[in-house]
Design a protein around this motif. Structure first.
Motif, PDB file in Angstrom:
ATOM      1  N   GLY A 121      17.681  50.847  27.701  1.00  0.00           N
ATOM      2  CA  GLY A 121      18.781  51.383  27.782  1.00  0.00           C
ATOM      3  C   GLY A 121      19.835  51.124  26.560  1.00  0.00           C
ATOM      4  N   ILE A 122      19.505  50.015  25.835  1.00  0.00           N
ATOM      5  CA  ILE A 122      20.331  49.632  24.754  1.00  0.00           C
ATOM      6  C   ILE A 122      20.226  50.646  23.709  1.00  0.00           C
ATOM      7  N   GLU A 162      19.260  53.611  24.205  1.00  0.00           N
ATOM      8  CA  GLU A 162      19.810  55.002  24.476  1.00  0.00           C
ATOM      9  C   GLU A 162      21.368  54.991  24.371  1.00  0.00           C
ATOM     10  N   ALA A 163      21.821  53.752  24.468  1.00  0.00           N
ATOM     11  CA  ALA A 163      23.252  53.548  24.257  1.00  0.00           C
ATOM     12  C   ALA A 163      23.589  53.685  22.598  1.00  0.00           C
ATOM     13  N   ALA A 222      24.126  56.599  16.554  1.00  0.00           N
ATOM     14  CA  ALA A 222      23.543  55.678  15.482  1.00  0.00           C
ATOM     15  C   ALA A 222      22.486  56.454  15.086  1.00  0.00           C
ATOM     16  N   GLN A 236      20.663  52.481  11.608  1.00  0.00           N
ATOM     17  CA  GLN A 236      21.377  51.672  12.522  1.00  0.00           C
ATOM     18  C   GLN A 236      21.008  51.225  13.764  1.00  0.00           C
ATOM     19  N   TYR A 250      21.309  47.395  14.030  1.00  0.00           N
ATOM     20  CA  TYR A 250      22.644  46.666  14.781  1.00  0.00           C
ATOM     21  C   TYR A 250      22.017  46.658  16.310  1.00  0.00           C
ATOM     22  N   PHE A 251      20.916  47.076  16.744  1.00  0.00           N
ATOM     23  CA  PHE A 251      20.421  47.033  18.000  1.00  0.00           C
ATOM     24  C   PHE A 251      19.332  46.331  18.195  1.00  0.00           C
ATOM     25  N   PRO A 276      19.163  42.461  16.399  1.00  0.00           N
ATOM     26  CA  PRO A 276      19.716  41.494  16.958  1.00  0.00           C
ATOM     27  C   PRO A 276      19.224  41.219  18.487  1.00  0.00           C
ATOM     28  N   GLU A 277      18.751  42.124  19.015  1.00  0.00           N
ATOM     29  CA  GLU A 277      18.109  41.779  20.485  1.00  0.00           C
ATOM     30  C   GLU A 277      16.843  41.432  20.634  1.00  0.00           C
ATOM     31  N   ALA A 289      20.709  31.880  22.187  1.00  0.00           N
ATOM     32  CA  ALA A 289      21.955  31.039  23.016  1.00  0.00           C
ATOM     33  C   ALA A 289      22.658  31.973  23.593  1.00  0.00           C
ATOM     34  N   HIS A 290      23.449  32.138  24.289  1.00  0.00           N
ATOM     35  CA  HIS A 290      24.398  33.188  24.913  1.00  0.00           C
ATOM     36  C   HIS A 290      23.627  34.365  25.529  1.00  0.00           C
ATOM     37  N   ARG A 291      22.436  34.316  25.495  1.00  0.00           N
ATOM     38  CA  ARG A 291      21.833  35.538  26.182  1.00  0.00           C
ATOM     39  C   ARG A 291      21.777  35.285  27.821  1.00  0.00           C
TER      40      ARG A 291
END
Lengths: 345, 226
Positions: free
Chosen positions: B126-127, B129-130, B136, B140, B144-145, B148-149, B224-226
């Motif tokens: 989904g990310i 696809e976004a 992008a 990119q 950017y996706f 980092p993911e 962290a933060h996920r």
């Protein structure tokens, strides 16, 4: 703004093939909030993805804001996609990043200068009322807040079109209402044309001005929301409408009616918008030889207008009832006999 | 200092021990670095070109997939000997610390490709696809996706790869590469110096513990933060 013309699409795998879209045509005007409703598997996800070419059609053509999608080069397609925002059911945000970073991404991709990005992101966050969550991580947000981030991200590039893929399906009813209000503001205040897909008729009722109903890859019914709500032609549409406006007679009423041995008929009357201003029922009551018994009434707000629904029992001679029916039909109200075989002698 | 280096421990000089440790670090470090670059590129081909990927390409996928499978089905000891002519062509000779980088890289790159492929596949479709919906470009989407993911998971994959390399480097050392493994095999095994063998095993254990510790720490920070 968006024209989808005679589009078909088939997904083939080794075992079987699925006709996702069968000769579908829709036209979305600038300024519309256009809703496509259908059960899962009806083809609506495929349809909405045609608009930014995440899916390509097998046959048919698609025009978006004047450009024919099939004629675009890869680079032109990317430019077009930047003018079309998209919001997803599962939000699709980068979970390990801040709200700010997520909203800024489309601008970073387009290579905007830092200062401009900062200003635009702040504006977008203000619009969705999340300024205070700017530095928060996505994982700390509630579903509704995540969707607000999704909307801010979709709007940050000042798109002309917003595509909403079941944007409220993962949210509770209260959050859904607030997200829908936000989408309405996006449409009104920013002049963004919205195309949304949903399986909830309440979503259509709350914000759409036009609706298309899909079933098994076909578009079975289409029109202004008020009209489709008032006069649903297809079975599936009637089912959808019934999920928000009940036109059924409660069981205990039915029991009473079955015992009633007078000569009567049960009628379902719908008044759309202005039709409600005429004193139709009052006039009926004054008809000699006719007894009017209101069994139930509901009122629904549909697209800034109202749809009122009355279930009435008309008691009297056949000729009197038929005259009353004629009078109702001429008044502009919509009338249906309810299960005529079951009631009335 | 000089005196210490010349002093002996379990029958070898400290200098020898430290030099061999350094050789191990050299072999693992460089082959991990170059192997990661190659392995990551292969993993990208596997992920992007697979069916349903954003650059779907059957032929490219098939080629990389087959190469990975072939190389991975050869045990390292055999690979080492088999590609000696190739190593000699590239490095001038087939044995030594620097030439042993060639078989180590050939060995680890497809292994890392598989591990990193798994990590990259963890990214939510989904990310991606976004990302495409945002306009992008492929680069990119990766930058950017995808990266980092999946960074946290990839760090763990690299840690596993590094530990695998440590084992392989011991084997490479036996064919003249040097390193800690070389000590264990030539002195410990052939000269029956059991204490030294145990010492080298302890050093290897320490290396593994340290690598895993660093890997876990880094991965946790990235997640962290996920």
């Amino acid at each position: 703004m968006i024209t989808i013309d005679h589009v078909s699409k088939t997904f083939k795998s080794k075992e079987r093939q699925v006709d996702a879209l069968r000769d579908v045509s829709i036209h979305v005007e600038a300024g519309d909030i256009y809703g496509i409703i259908g059960f899962s598997g009806a083809g609506k996800s495929t349809l909405i993805r045609l608009v930014n070419r995440l899916e390509t059609p097998d046959t048919g053509s698609i025009l978006v804001d004047g450009s024919d999608l099939s004629a675009l080069s890869k680079k032109e397609l990317r430019t077009l996609r930047r003018r079309i925002g998209m919001v997803f059911q599962q939000f699709n945000l980068l979970s390990g990043k801040t709200v700010y970073h997520n909203v800024a991404l489309p601008l970073i991709l387009a290579g905007h200068p830092k200062e401009e990005i900062k200003k635009k992101v702040d504006d977008a966050l203000k619009f969705v009322e999340l300024e205070d969550k700017r530095e928060a991580y996505v994982s700390e947000l509630s579903g509704g807040q995540k969707q607000r981030v999704g909307i801010a991200r979709a709007l940050v590039t000042d798109p002309k079109i917003l595509l909403c893929d079941e944007a409220t399906s993962a949210l509770d009813p209260q959050t859904t209402a607030s997200i829908l209000q936000l989408l309405k503001r996006v449409n009104r205040e920013m002049g963004v044309t919205i195309l949304l897909i949903t399986h909830q008729m309440s979503v259509i009722q709350m914000i759409c001005n036009r609706v298309a109903v899909m079933e098994e890859g076909r578009l079975v019914e289409e029109g202004p929301v008020l009209e489709v709500f008032g006069r649903p032609r297809e079975k599936i549409t009637q089912r959808f409408v019934r999920t928000v406006i009940s036109d059924q007679i409660p069981e205990n009423f039915q029991r009473v009616l079955r015992k009633d041995n007078r000569h009567f008929r049960v009628e379902l009357l719908k008044f759309i918008g202005d039709a409600v201003e005429k004193p139709v029922i009052a006039s009926l009551c004054q008809t000699p030889g006719l007894e009017v018994n209101i069994l139930g009434a509901t009122m629904q707000e549909v697209q800034e207008s109202t749809l009122s629904l009355f279930i009435v029992q008309l008691v009297g001679e056949d000729t009197v009832i038929e005259a009353a029916e004629k009078f109702i039909d001429e008044s502009g109200a919509l009338r249906e006999r309810v299960q005529p075989a079951e009631y009335g002698a | 200092m000089e005196e210490f280096l010349q002093s002996k421990i379990f029958g070898i000089k400290w200098l020898r021990l430290l030099t061999n440790c350094q050789e191990t670090l050299y072999m693992v470090g460089w082959s991990l670095l170059i192997g990661t670059i190659i392995g990551f590129s292969l993993a990208l081909v596997l992920v992007l070109c697979r069916k349903g990927g954003i650059l779907e390409n059957r032929i490219a996928y098939l080629i990389v997939n087959t190469i990975c499978n072939i190389v991975r089905s050869v045990p390292f000891a055999i690979l080492l000997v088999t590609i000696m002519p190739f190593t000699r062509l590239l490095m001038g000779r087939a044995t030594g610390t620097r030439p042993s980088l060639v078989p180590l890289i050939v060995y680890i790159a497809p292994y890392l490709a598989r591990l990193l492929e798994n990590s990259l596949l963890e990214a939510d479709p989904g990310i991606l696809e976004a990302a495409q919906a945002m306009g992008a470009s492929t680069w990119q989407v990766i930058r950017y996706f995808l990266l980092p993911e999946t960074m946290g998971s990839m760090v763990l994959a690299l840690t596993t790869g590094a530990i695998g390399l440590l084992g392989a480097s011991a084997m490479a050392g036996y064919v003249g590469g040097g390193g800690v493994g070389d000590l264990a095999l030539t002195y410990g095994y052939e000269k029956m110096n059991t204490p030294l063998m145990i010492l080298t095993v302890c050093i290897l254990i320490a290396f593994v513990q340290l690598l895993q510790f660093i890997g876990n720490r880094l991965s946790r920070r990235l997640r962290a933060h996920r």
